[in-house]
Write a protein that holds these residues in place. Structure first.
Motif, short mmCIF file in Angstrom:
data_model
loop_
_atom_site.label_atom_id
_atom_site.label_comp_id
_atom_site.label_asym_id
_atom_site.label_seq_id
_atom_site.Cartn_x
_atom_site.Cartn_y
_atom_site.Cartn_z
N ASP A 9 0.83 -1.21 0.00
CA ASP A 9 0.00 0.00 0.00
C ASP A 9 0.87 1.27 0.00
OD1 ASP A 9 -2.59 0.99 -0.20
OD2 ASP A 9 -2.83 1.21 1.97
N MET A 10 2.18 1.06 -0.14
CA MET A 10 3.10 2.19 -0.34
C MET A 10 3.52 2.25 -1.81
SD MET A 10 5.05 -0.37 -0.44
CE MET A 10 6.68 0.16 -0.84
N GLY A 11 2.71 1.60 -2.68
CA GLY A 11 3.04 1.56 -4.11
C GLY A 11 3.13 2.95 -4.74
N GLY A 12 2.32 3.88 -4.27
CA GLY A 12 2.39 5.25 -4.79
C GLY A 12 3.74 5.87 -4.46
N ALA A 13 4.14 5.76 -3.20
CA ALA A 13 5.44 6.28 -2.77
C ALA A 13 6.57 5.57 -3.50
CB ALA A 13 5.60 6.13 -1.26
N ALA A 14 6.42 4.25 -3.68
CA ALA A 14 7.48 3.46 -4.33
C ALA A 14 7.66 3.88 -5.79
CB ALA A 14 7.15 1.97 -4.24
N THR A 15 6.56 4.02 -6.52
CA THR A 15 6.68 4.37 -7.95
C THR A 15 7.16 5.81 -8.12
OG1 THR A 15 4.30 4.87 -8.00
CG2 THR A 15 4.96 2.69 -8.74
N VAL A 16 6.69 6.70 -7.25
CA VAL A 16 7.11 8.10 -7.31
C VAL A 16 8.61 8.23 -7.00
CG1 VAL A 16 6.97 10.23 -5.96
CG2 VAL A 16 4.89 9.24 -6.96
N CYS A 17 9.04 7.61 -5.90
CA CYS A 17 10.46 7.73 -5.51
C CYS A 17 11.35 7.01 -6.52
CB CYS A 17 10.68 7.18 -4.10
SG CYS A 17 9.85 8.17 -2.84
N ALA A 18 10.91 5.85 -7.01
CA ALA A 18 11.71 5.12 -8.01
C ALA A 18 11.83 5.93 -9.29
CB ALA A 18 11.10 3.75 -8.28
#
Ligand code: BES
Ligand code: ZN
Ligand code: ZN
Length: 494
Positions: free
Chosen positions: A280-289
């Motif tokens: 559920d941190m996929g948004g943060a993961a894709t943005v930071c990546a």
């Protein structure tokens, strides 16, 4: 067991279906060159080994070349299919990704250590297929899959190949963060991982890992209300990538939902598949990546990334249904369902983000199960107040094949969240659960005053079973490549 000579080298070559011929094949440039050095042995073997290779199918030949003990030939479908208006993507590119990934995976199963890859007419897509297809999360297993290195074969277009590798490695970083268990990727560990990945780019990057006391000073009451029930401290991660030589260029603002585990809180989720909420941190993961990737590619654009990171847990201190909290902009919110937490953490991050006067705001979130019901894993849902921003995102997604689909922002949905008993806003739809993805988007819009804002609901594309053939089963890291391509587009558009 048999002892295999090391290192084992493999080759992936493509073949097209021949126009207008039932069983004809048409070798790519690299495959034709290889065939020639073997005096036509490859085309001969292709003929006698079975029917003409259809798109997505592959065949391995052994011992036909002294440098390449294993050669995988992959079917690319028809040549020059190009952009398909109905599918909303570039079919040629998508076929290349699929075929190359299948070939690389076959060779990986044969414990080949190094694979040379045919560009198949588009070195970037070939690189993406190879790097995405070979990724496998086995960090926590004793028995690991063969590590395979890759290299472009028979083409001079190494710039496109390198770009494809960078795009895919960005998505693989997001996959890694999303797949990792929540006891490993806590808010603190997430922030540290991103800091480490940005280390080599320190010259153009500044990182702030804001602590609980900073979040309190900022009066981010909505974010803090989600974090309350957890023993893990929240982190507000703030990244600045200064890639534009013109430092006055207004930044692109990316905001990602960073719930490292979503139990639902007091509105506890049912146990079956609750483990998926580690992503559920996929948004943060894709943005930071995507920011890590932009930095690696030195994209000439300024980007600010924000990730409110915390867990959503039940406890004696946790927020209770009916509680009223105050967001950073002063708006009060009645939290009628503690499982609708993503919009709460994003509300405060969006308010804070406006202080940077961004040229555009894009937030990304695994926000609603309703988004998955609506579109499944076919496309990311995009809610936006800007036709320009929609154009940019859509254009980028046709190139990457990681699609977006425009969703409505009607006043109809706003009424669902503004008619509230105790506060200014309710965090769930007052009248109906129907259209839940749209209701959540309408809630976020209450925290946006900027003219170019888009909310990407990625709940449907969060994980992959076998829908995207070049991603293995597991957390998808989508739509990282689309975000990078979008940011790259803005660099030209300034
Ligand atoms: N993280 C979930 C949404 C989700 C569900 C993402 C499945 C990926 C797969 C989100 O926080 C959530 O629980 N949303 C609720 C909202 C509802 C209570 C209004 C939902 O979708 O049920
Ligand atoms: Zn939730
Ligand atoms: Zn959630």
């Amino acid at each position: 067991s048999v002892h295999l000579p090391e290192p084992r080298v493999g080759l992936v070559l493509g073949v097209f279906e021949k126009e207008g011929e039932e069983d004809g094949l048409h070798l790519t440039e690299a495959a034709a060159g290889f065939d020639q050095t073997l005096s036509g042995k490859l085309s001969e073997l292709l003929k006698i080994s079975g029917p003409a290779l259809k798109q997505g199918k592959s065949r391995v030949f052994y011992g036909i070349h002294k440098d390449f003990p294993c050669v995988a030939v992959v079917g690319l479908g028809k040549n020059n299919e190009g952009v398909c208006g109905k599918e909303n993507w570039d079919t040629s590119k998508e076929n290349i990704r699929q075929a190359v990934s299948a070939g690389c995976r076959l060779l990986q199963d044969l414990e080949v250590n190094h694979v040379e890859v045919d560009a198949c007419g588009d070195a970037q897509s070939a690189a993406e297929g190879a790097a995405l297809g070979l990724f496998h999360y086995d960090q926590l297993k004793s028995k690991k899959k063969t590590k395979v290195t890759t290299q472009l074969h028979g083409s001079a277009d190494s710039a496109s190949w390198e770009k494809g590798v960078a795009y895919a490695e960005g998505q693989n970083l997001a996959r890694l963060l999303m797949e990792a268990p929540a006891n490993h990727i806590t808010p603190t560990a997430f922030a540290n991982t991103i800091e480490e990945k940005l280390g080599p780019h320190a010259e153009r990057v500044t990182i702030n890992k804001r602590s609980q006391s900073w979040i309190e000073e900022q009066q981010m009451g909505a974010f803090l209300s989600v974090s309350r029930g957890s023993e893990e401290p929240p982190v507000f991660l703030e990244l600045h990538y200064n890639g534009s030589p013109d430092s006055k260029q207004a930044p692109l603002l990316l905001v990602g939902k960073g719930i490292t585990f979503d139990s639902g809180g007091i509105s506890l989720k049912p146990s079956p598949s609750m483990d998926a909420m580690r992503a559920d941190m996929g948004g943060a993961a894709t943005v930071c990546a995507s920011i890590v990737t932009a930095a690696a590619l030195k994209l000439p654009v300024n980007i600010i990334g924000l990730a409110p990171l915390c867990e959503n847990m039940p406890s004696g201190k946790a927020t209770k249904p009916g509680d009223v909290v105050r967001a950073k902009n002063g708006k009060t919110i009645q939290v009628d369902n503690t499982d609708a937490e993503g919009r709460l953490v994003l509300a405060d991050a969006l308010c804070y983000g406006h202080t940077f006067n961004p040229r555009a705001i894009v937030n990304v979130a695994t926000l609603t199960g309703a988004m998955d019901v609506a579109l499944g894993s076919a496309a990311t849902g995009v809610f936006t107040n800007s036709d320009w921003l929609w154009e940019q995102l859509h254009k980028a997604s046709v190139v990457t094949g990681d699609r977006v689909w425009r969703m409505p922002l009607f006043q109809h949905y706003t009424r669902q969240v503004t008619d509230c008993q105790l506060a200014d806003l309710n965090n769930i739809g007052k009248y109906s659960r129907s259209g839940g993805a749209c209701t959540a988007a309408a809630f976020l819009r209450e925290f946006v005053t900027a003219p170019h804002w888009a909310h990407l609901d990625i709940a449907g594309v969060m994980s992959n079973k076998d829908e995207v053939p070049y991603l293995r089963k597991g957390m998808s890291g989508r739509p990282t490549r689309t975000l990078v391509e979008f940011a790259a587009g803005l660099a030209h558009d300034s």
